[in-house]
Design an enzyme around this catalytic site. Structure first.
Site, PDB file in Angstrom:
ATOM      1  CG  HIS A   2      -0.426   0.873  -2.399  1.00  7.10           C
ATOM      2  ND1 HIS A   2      -1.418   0.453  -3.335  1.00  7.10           N
ATOM      3  CD2 HIS A   2       0.807   0.988  -2.965  1.00  7.10           C
ATOM      4  CE1 HIS A   2      -0.457  -0.031  -4.405  1.00  7.10           C
ATOM      5  NE2 HIS A   2       0.785   0.127  -3.948  1.00  7.10           N
TER       6      HIS A   2
ATOM      7  CB  CYS B 136       3.274  -1.600  -3.218  1.00  2.00           C
ATOM      8  SG  CYS B 136       4.063  -0.308  -4.406  1.00  2.00           S
TER       9      CYS B 136
ATOM     10  CB  THR C 212      -4.748  -0.686  -2.568  1.00  2.63           C
ATOM     11  OG1 THR C 212      -3.790   0.222  -3.346  1.00  2.63           O
ATOM     12  CG2 THR C 212      -4.015  -1.771  -2.077  1.00  2.63           C
TER      13      THR C 212
END
Length: 161
Positions: free
Chosen positions: A46, A29, A23
């Site tokens: 994520h 995040c 990702t």
């Protein structure tokens, strides 16, 4: 040839070795990798926000720490993982902007990391390693064949946890 499976923002996916999963652009995040070493199966979610109960219109379970991790565990078990064998590695949760004061709503990265750790503990998933906090973004790659979580950041050396 092994494939690199991509996970978008507020998304999740699974992979079997020799494939790997990635990702991009983890700022505040948190990327949560769960894997079962015995069958080289991994999942990556994520996480954007800590708590789905604080948001209306929260149909996307992968977006939140409290729902995304559980959804990924369910998917891994359906794919053949043993729940009792799952372990976790996490990265991200940066404080991307400098703010004065102590406004809790601006500490999204820190709150995401806390929520992820709390959820893993609640679900009995051991956290083996983390690369969290600081003030820079990360791109991560997880390799289920050896459990390596590779973290890449602009201007920083590549880190493997």
């Amino acid at each position: 040839m092994a494939e690199m499976i991509k996970v978008g923002m507020a998304d999740l996916n699974l992979c079997h070795a020799p494939d790997a999963i990635t990702t991009l652009g983890l700022g505040s995040c948190v990327g949560v990798a769960l894997y079962d070493k015995s069958n080289s199966l991994a999942g990556l979610v994520h996480i954007m926000l800590p708590d789905s109960t604080q948001v209306r219109q929260n149909q996307n379970k992968a977006k939140f720490a409290d729902t995304g991790i559980e959804l990924m565990i369910d998917m891994l078990v359906k794919e053949g993982a043993r729940r009792s064998a799952l372990v976790a590695k996490i990265a991200g949760g940066a404080q991307m902007f400098a703010f004065s004061g102590n406004n809790d709503m601006l500490r999204v990265g820190e709150r995401n990391v806390e929520a992820v750790k709390e959820q893993l503990k609640k679900l009995g998933i051991p956290l083996l390693a983390e690369d969290t906090g600081e003030n820079y973004g990360r791109t991560v790659e997880f390799y289920p064949e050896n459990g390596n979580f590779v973290i890449k950041s602009v201007g920083k050396p590549i880190k493997t946890i």
